[in-house]
Design a protein around this motif. Structure first.
Motif, PDB file in Angstrom:
ATOM      1  N   THR A  65       0.976  -1.163   0.181  1.00 11.47           N
ATOM      2  CA  THR A  65      -0.044  -0.058   0.146  1.00 11.47           C
ATOM      3  C   THR A  65       1.033   1.265  -0.046  1.00 11.47           C
ATOM      4  O   THR A  65       2.254   1.246   0.376  1.00 11.47           O
ATOM      5  N   SER A 125      -0.192   3.825   1.832  1.00 12.72           N
ATOM      6  CA  SER A 125      -0.674   4.401   3.179  1.00 12.72           C
ATOM      7  C   SER A 125      -0.286   3.842   4.627  1.00 12.72           C
ATOM      8  O   SER A 125      -0.387   2.463   4.714  1.00 12.72           O
ATOM      9  N   VAL A 152      -2.858   2.462   6.521  1.00  9.05           N
ATOM     10  CA  VAL A 152      -3.447   0.914   6.053  1.00  9.05           C
ATOM     11  C   VAL A 152      -2.261   0.014   6.715  1.00  9.05           C
ATOM     12  O   VAL A 152      -2.542  -1.047   6.979  1.00  9.05           O
ATOM     13  N   LEU A 165      -3.398  -3.952  -0.865  1.00  6.33           N
ATOM     14  CA  LEU A 165      -4.220  -3.378   0.289  1.00  6.33           C
ATOM     15  C   LEU A 165      -4.722  -2.018  -0.485  1.00  6.33           C
ATOM     16  O   LEU A 165      -4.078  -1.389  -1.447  1.00  6.33           O
ATOM     17  N   PRO A 166      -5.561  -1.483   0.361  1.00 11.53           N
ATOM     18  CA  PRO A 166      -6.414  -0.022  -0.171  1.00 11.53           C
ATOM     19  C   PRO A 166      -5.011   1.003  -0.429  1.00 11.53           C
ATOM     20  O   PRO A 166      -4.229   1.200   0.514  1.00 11.53           O
ATOM     21  N   GLN A 176      -4.510   5.078  -1.287  1.00 10.29           N
ATOM     22  CA  GLN A 176      -4.931   6.221  -1.226  1.00 10.29           C
ATOM     23  C   GLN A 176      -4.913   7.031  -2.388  1.00 10.29           C
ATOM     24  O   GLN A 176      -5.959   7.635  -2.881  1.00 10.29           O
ATOM     25  N   GLN A 229     -12.153  -3.772   8.284  1.00  8.38           N
ATOM     26  CA  GLN A 229     -11.257  -2.848   7.901  1.00  8.38           C
ATOM     27  C   GLN A 229     -11.233  -2.440   6.418  1.00  8.38           C
ATOM     28  O   GLN A 229     -11.145  -1.170   6.041  1.00  8.38           O
ATOM     29  N   MET A 283     -12.359   1.178   4.721  1.00  9.52           N
ATOM     30  CA  MET A 283     -11.543   1.925   3.845  1.00  9.52           C
ATOM     31  C   MET A 283     -12.035   1.866   2.580  1.00  9.52           C
ATOM     32  O   MET A 283     -11.444   2.409   1.321  1.00  9.52           O
ATOM     33  N   TRP A 312     -12.686  -0.172   0.091  1.00 10.09           N
ATOM     34  CA  TRP A 312     -11.775  -0.987  -0.806  1.00 10.09           C
ATOM     35  C   TRP A 312     -12.640  -2.274  -1.275  1.00 10.09           C
ATOM     36  O   TRP A 312     -13.150  -3.097  -0.514  1.00 10.09           O
TER      37      TRP A 312
END
Length: 284
Positions: free
Chosen positions: A165, A167, A170, A206-207, A209, A249, A253, A255
Motif C-alpha cells: 500500500t 498508506s 493501512v 491493500l487499499p 490512497q 477494515q 477503507m 476498498w
C-alpha cells in the motif's frame, strides 16, 4: 502436505523472547522442500525459519501452521532452524547448479532475529560458494540490504520487496509490526542501484490512497518489474478471529474489487512491467 512437516519433535528445544515473539530453536529434518502448488514452477523452496515475527493479519502462511494455537498466535512465535546450514552443506554431494530456489515461501528470510543470527546470510554464502542456483529472495524487510555484498555475486538472483500500500495508516492496520513503506522502498532502491535485479510485489494489494502518487513512488526506486494480486478478505485463509476484523477494515477503507481493478489499470499504463498472480512469480 503440511508445509511445516519437515520439523522434528520440538519438546526439548531452547526458547527465548524477542519483543512479543517467542523464539524457539529447533532441529529440522530438511531445509530444501520440493516446490509445489503456487510455487510449483520452482525446483525448491527454502525457509530458514517457520512462523513469522511480522505477523501480518492476512498472511496465508498462518493457515499452514501445525496447530490451532499456532494459527491463533500467528506473529507471536518463530522457530529458528538452527541446523539449516548443516543440512544445506549435505547438498554439496549433489550441487544445485541452475536449480531455481525461492527464499522464502512460508516465512520472511529477514526476520528481526536474522540481524543477530545471520542464518539466512550463512545459507546465501553456502549457495554462492558451492551451488550457484537461480535465486528469488522474497522479503518485506530492509535488512536484506545487509547482504548486497553476497547477492551481487550470484549470476542469477532477484530480490522481491513486498509493498502492499501507499498508506501508513493501512500498513499499520494490516501489518502493524512490519517496517514502514518508506523504509522498504528505500531498501529496494538501494538494491536496484547496486545492480541486482529487483521486483516490487504488491501482494496482496491493500487499499491505496493515491494511485498516481503511488506510481511515482514506485518508479522513483528504479525498479522495473512489479507484481500485483488482489486481496479477498471474504475468501482468504485467515487465522481464527481475524477474518471479520479484516472485512471490517476493508469496509471502512471503501476498498473492493472495482477499486482494485481501477488502480491496477493505472499500474498497467504507468509501470514498465506488471505481472499478476502466479504468472508474475515465475522463476527468472
Amino acid at each position: 502436505m503440511d508445509l511445516f512437516s519437515n520439523l522434528e519433535n520440538e519438546d526439548d528445544n531452547r526458547k527465548t523472547k524477542l519483543g512479543q515473539t517467542e523464539i524457539e530453536y529447533i532441529k529440522s529434518v530438511g531445509i530444501l522442500t520440493e516446490a509445489k502448488g503456487f510455487m510449483g514452477t520452482y525446483d525448491f523452496t527454502l525457509n530458514p525459519y517457520s512462523g513469522c515475527s511480522f505477523g501480518c493479519n492476512y498472511c496465508y502462511a498462518a493457515f499452514f501452521a501445525r496447530s490451532t494455537d499456532e494459527k491463533d498466535n500467528w506473529g507471536k512465535w518463530l522457530k529458528v532452524k538452527e541446523n539449516a546450514l548443516q543440512l544445506l552443506i549435505k547438498w554439496r554431494k549433489k550441487p544445485l547448479l541452475n536449480k531455481t530456489i525461492y527464499i522464502s515461501s512460508v516465512t520472511d528470510p529477514y526476520q528481526p532475529i536474522e540481524k543477530e543470527l545471520e542464518l539466512t546470510r550463512s545459507l546465501l554464502k553456502e549457495l554462492l560458494n558451492y551451488h550457484k542456483p537461480r535465486l528469488v529472495i522474497q522479503t518485506r524487510s530492509p535488512l536484506v540490504t545487509r547482504d548486497i555484498d553476497i547477492l551481487s555475486k550470484f549470476d542469477v538472483v532477484q530480490v522481491n520487496m513486498t509493498v502492499t500500500t501507499d498508506s501508513e495508516d493501512v500498513r499499520r492496520a494490516f501489518e502493524p509490526i512490519c517496517p514502514s513503506n518508506k523504509a522498504r522502498l528505500k531498501a529496494i532502491q538501494e538494491i536496484t542501484e547496486s545492480g541486482i535485479q529487483t521486483c516490487i510485489t504488491m501482494t496482496p494489494l491493500l487499499p491505496v490512497q493515491n494511485p498516481n502518487e503511488f506510481v511515482k513512488e514506485l518508479l522513483s526506486t528504479g525498479v522495473k518489474k512489479f507484481i500485483v494480486q488482489p486481496f479477498h478478505p471474504d475468501k482468504g485463509k485467515f487465522v481464527a478471529s481475524t477474518r471479520e476484523l479484516a472485512i471490517e477494515q476493508m469496509r471502512k477503507m471503501n476498498w473492493d474489487d472495482s477499486k482494485y481493478k481501477e488502480v491496477v489499470e493505472i499500474f498497467r499504463k504507468e509501470l514498465p512491467s506488471l505481472g499478476e498472480g502466479k504468472q508474475g512469480f515465475a522463476p527468472i
